[in-house]
Design a protein around this motif. Sequence first.
Motif, PDB file in Angstrom:
ATOM      1  N   SER A 177      18.930  29.921   5.468  1.00 23.07           N
ATOM      2  CA  SER A 177      20.050  30.328   6.400  1.00 23.07           C
ATOM      3  C   SER A 177      20.430  28.855   6.505  1.00 23.07           C
ATOM      4  N   ALA A 178      19.343  27.550   6.249  1.00 19.10           N
ATOM      5  CA  ALA A 178      20.672  26.666   7.425  1.00 19.10           C
ATOM      6  C   ALA A 178      21.843  25.714   6.143  1.00 19.10           C
ATOM      7  N   ARG A 179      22.838  25.516   7.173  1.00 17.22           N
ATOM      8  CA  ARG A 179      23.336  24.618   6.743  1.00 17.22           C
ATOM      9  C   ARG A 179      23.045  23.146   5.644  1.00 17.22           C
ATOM     10  N   PRO A 180      23.846  22.749   4.574  1.00 14.71           N
ATOM     11  CA  PRO A 180      22.660  21.354   4.014  1.00 14.71           C
ATOM     12  C   PRO A 180      23.412  20.260   5.410  1.00 14.71           C
ATOM     13  N   GLY A 181      22.364  19.765   5.432  1.00 18.16           N
ATOM     14  CA  GLY A 181      21.637  18.983   6.427  1.00 18.16           C
ATOM     15  C   GLY A 181      21.438  19.655   8.377  1.00 18.16           C
ATOM     16  N   GLY A 182      21.630  20.699   8.241  1.00 19.19           N
ATOM     17  CA  GLY A 182      21.128  21.788   9.264  1.00 19.19           C
ATOM     18  C   GLY A 182      19.725  21.605   9.473  1.00 19.19           C
ATOM     19  N   ARG A 183      18.789  22.342  10.698  1.00 21.56           N
ATOM     20  CA  ARG A 183      17.264  21.331  11.242  1.00 21.56           C
ATOM     21  C   ARG A 183      17.293  23.796  11.186  1.00 21.56           C
ATOM     22  N   VAL A 184      15.844  23.351  11.214  1.00 21.22           N
ATOM     23  CA  VAL A 184      14.727  24.206  11.547  1.00 21.22           C
ATOM     24  C   VAL A 184      14.003  23.683  12.100  1.00 21.22           C
ATOM     25  N   GLY A 185      14.026  24.662  13.529  1.00 20.08           N
ATOM     26  CA  GLY A 185      12.958  24.299  14.503  1.00 20.08           C
ATOM     27  C   GLY A 185      11.897  25.405  14.681  1.00 20.08           C
TER      28      GLY A 185
ATOM     29  N   GLU B 215      22.275  35.759   3.030  1.00 23.05           N
ATOM     30  CA  GLU B 215      23.920  35.833   2.370  1.00 23.05           C
ATOM     31  C   GLU B 215      24.899  35.961   3.765  1.00 23.05           C
ATOM     32  N   ARG B 216      24.249  37.382   4.697  1.00 24.41           N
ATOM     33  CA  ARG B 216      24.841  37.496   5.716  1.00 24.41           C
ATOM     34  C   ARG B 216      25.126  36.633   6.988  1.00 24.41           C
ATOM     35  N   VAL B 217      24.029  35.173   7.314  1.00 22.93           N
ATOM     36  CA  VAL B 217      24.130  34.352   7.457  1.00 22.93           C
ATOM     37  C   VAL B 217      25.349  33.247   6.713  1.00 22.93           C
ATOM     38  N   GLN B 218      25.659  33.417   5.868  1.00 24.59           N
ATOM     39  CA  GLN B 218      26.325  32.295   4.853  1.00 24.59           C
ATOM     40  C   GLN B 218      27.693  33.054   5.163  1.00 24.59           C
ATOM     41  N   ALA B 219      27.703  34.812   4.589  1.00 26.15           N
ATOM     42  CA  ALA B 219      28.855  35.246   5.277  1.00 26.15           C
ATOM     43  C   ALA B 219      29.869  35.269   6.911  1.00 26.15           C
ATOM     44  N   LEU B 220      28.947  35.208   7.703  1.00 26.25           N
ATOM     45  CA  LEU B 220      28.774  34.771   8.511  1.00 26.25           C
ATOM     46  C   LEU B 220      29.219  33.714   9.364  1.00 26.25           C
ATOM     47  N   THR B 221      29.158  32.500   8.742  1.00 28.78           N
ATOM     48  CA  THR B 221      29.914  30.907   8.586  1.00 28.78           C
ATOM     49  C   THR B 221      29.959  30.802   7.544  1.00 28.78           C
ATOM     50  N   ASP B 222      31.543  30.768   6.958  1.00 23.87           N
ATOM     51  CA  ASP B 222      32.221  30.433   5.821  1.00 23.87           C
ATOM     52  C   ASP B 222      31.401  30.063   4.573  1.00 23.87           C
ATOM     53  N   GLY B 223      30.188  30.713   4.500  1.00 21.78           N
ATOM     54  CA  GLY B 223      29.522  30.399   3.367  1.00 21.78           C
ATOM     55  C   GLY B 223      28.705  28.970   3.620  1.00 21.78           C
ATOM     56  N   LEU B 224      27.868  28.267   4.401  1.00 21.99           N
ATOM     57  CA  LEU B 224      27.747  27.030   4.903  1.00 21.99           C
ATOM     58  C   LEU B 224      26.350  27.907   4.897  1.00 21.99           C
ATOM     59  N   GLY B 225      26.297  28.265   6.319  1.00 24.43           N
ATOM     60  CA  GLY B 225      24.978  28.455   6.633  1.00 24.43           C
ATOM     61  C   GLY B 225      24.768  27.901   8.308  1.00 24.43           C
ATOM     62  N   ALA B 226      23.329  27.878   9.283  1.00 20.72           N
ATOM     63  CA  ALA B 226      23.378  28.225  10.861  1.00 20.72           C
ATOM     64  C   ALA B 226      23.183  25.927  10.798  1.00 20.72           C
ATOM     65  N   ASP B 227      23.618  25.885  12.140  1.00 24.53           N
ATOM     66  CA  ASP B 227      23.593  24.019  11.692  1.00 24.53           C
ATOM     67  C   ASP B 227      21.852  24.327  12.245  1.00 24.53           C
ATOM     68  N   ALA B 228      21.683  25.447  12.728  1.00 24.03           N
ATOM     69  CA  ALA B 228      20.291  25.362  13.350  1.00 24.03           C
ATOM     70  C   ALA B 228      19.430  26.910  13.138  1.00 24.03           C
ATOM     71  N   VAL B 229      18.254  26.922  12.978  1.00 26.71           N
ATOM     72  CA  VAL B 229      17.628  27.901  12.370  1.00 26.71           C
ATOM     73  C   VAL B 229      16.395  28.117  13.228  1.00 26.71           C
ATOM     74  N   LEU B 230      16.222  28.681  14.016  1.00 24.75           N
ATOM     75  CA  LEU B 230      14.483  29.056  15.026  1.00 24.75           C
ATOM     76  C   LEU B 230      14.035  29.811  14.313  1.00 24.75           C
ATOM     77  N   GLU B 231      13.062  29.754  13.426  1.00 23.37           N
ATOM     78  CA  GLU B 231      11.530  30.477  13.038  1.00 23.37           C
ATOM     79  C   GLU B 231      10.811  30.522  14.062  1.00 23.37           C
ATOM     80  N   CYS B 232      10.348  31.737  14.172  1.00 24.74           N
ATOM     81  CA  CYS B 232       9.832  32.585  15.214  1.00 24.74           C
ATOM     82  C   CYS B 232       9.030  33.494  14.810  1.00 24.74           C
ATOM     83  N   VAL B 233       8.515  33.638  14.141  1.00 27.60           N
ATOM     84  CA  VAL B 233       7.036  34.495  13.554  1.00 27.60           C
ATOM     85  C   VAL B 233       6.089  33.957  12.676  1.00 27.60           C
TER      86      VAL B 233
END
Length: 350
Positions: free
Chosen positions: A262-270, A232-250
């Motif tokens: 946390s990714a926006r519709p059409g976004g990508r996770v690496g 929810e915090r990421v979406q709030a920081l991105t006008d409710g959309l989500g990030a263009d790209a998300v890096l999953e490093c865990v």
Amino acid sequence: MRATVIHGPRDIRLEEAPDPQLSGTGRDAIVRVVAACVCGSDLWPYRGVTETKEPRRIGHEFVGVVEQVGDDVSAVKPGDFVIAPFYDCDMTCANCVNGVSPSCLNGNWWGRDDRDGHFADGAQGEFVRVPSADGSLVAVPGPIDDAMVPHLLALSDVMGTGWHAAVSAGVGPGSTVAVVGDGAVGLCGIIAAKQLGAERVIAMSRTPERQELARVFGADEIVAERGDEGIERVQALTDGLGADAVLECVGTAESMDQAIRSARPGGRVGYVGVPSGGAELPIRTLFGSNVGVAGGVAPVRNYVEQLLPLVLDGTIEPGRVFDLELPLAEVAEAYAAMDERRAIKVLLRP
């Protein structure tokens, strides 16, 4: 020589081991380790998440000086300071040429027998036999200032792995990027995102020291929340959309869920976090949101020549993730410090 051996959960020992010898294949080299380190993925067997069936050598990140080379080695010579990736590869097979050197058709892993049945030492020791010296090793122009060693060591794994996460997520000019994971790889992912042109980077971290380094590396905002609140915090920081790209490093089911949502519709996770079990990818969620997922074992050897000039000229300083340095004799403490999150990443000096 002395070398690190894992015997079981939280049982790390420095033991005497045979000095490595050239195998006679003509392709190998003996490297004296100048610096090695403990990786987050080493913590899975340390914690007992993955089973250690019998004592074995451990460690897969090192830089050092070439001591001997086989008759057919031409890319490096005795006296060269070299970077080794976290795996051995020849850089000539189809997979290496296609940019996927961890899948080298003639490759090997540290701490195991190579394809010819000769042992390739673990990196957390005083010497390592490198089976494919011409492919694996990258010589660094000298002389090497000691202050440069941590930054060069980061190229053996974490910087290239963070870079792979950003590349896999399609980070480019103007991107908004969220980074899940505040370990060494996630922090290096912030460096990578900025170098690839990200306009805005959101680092997800709850630890003040790691938050501070994230900002040094280029993070614009910090999200301390996790799970639904973090999303929810990421979406709030991105006008409710989500990030263009998300890096999953865990590498956990929870971190992957947080990355995907946390990714926006059409976004990508690496994703580059070593999987530690958990749910499979939620195909229905991905289908409905058009979120793409790519990544895997980072081909760090394919990135070294691209990243090395950035380190040498001071453009990037990935070695700052090493916030604790210990002698090899204290390797057990190095593991404990990382396990207890008293250190981001520990550098070991033989």
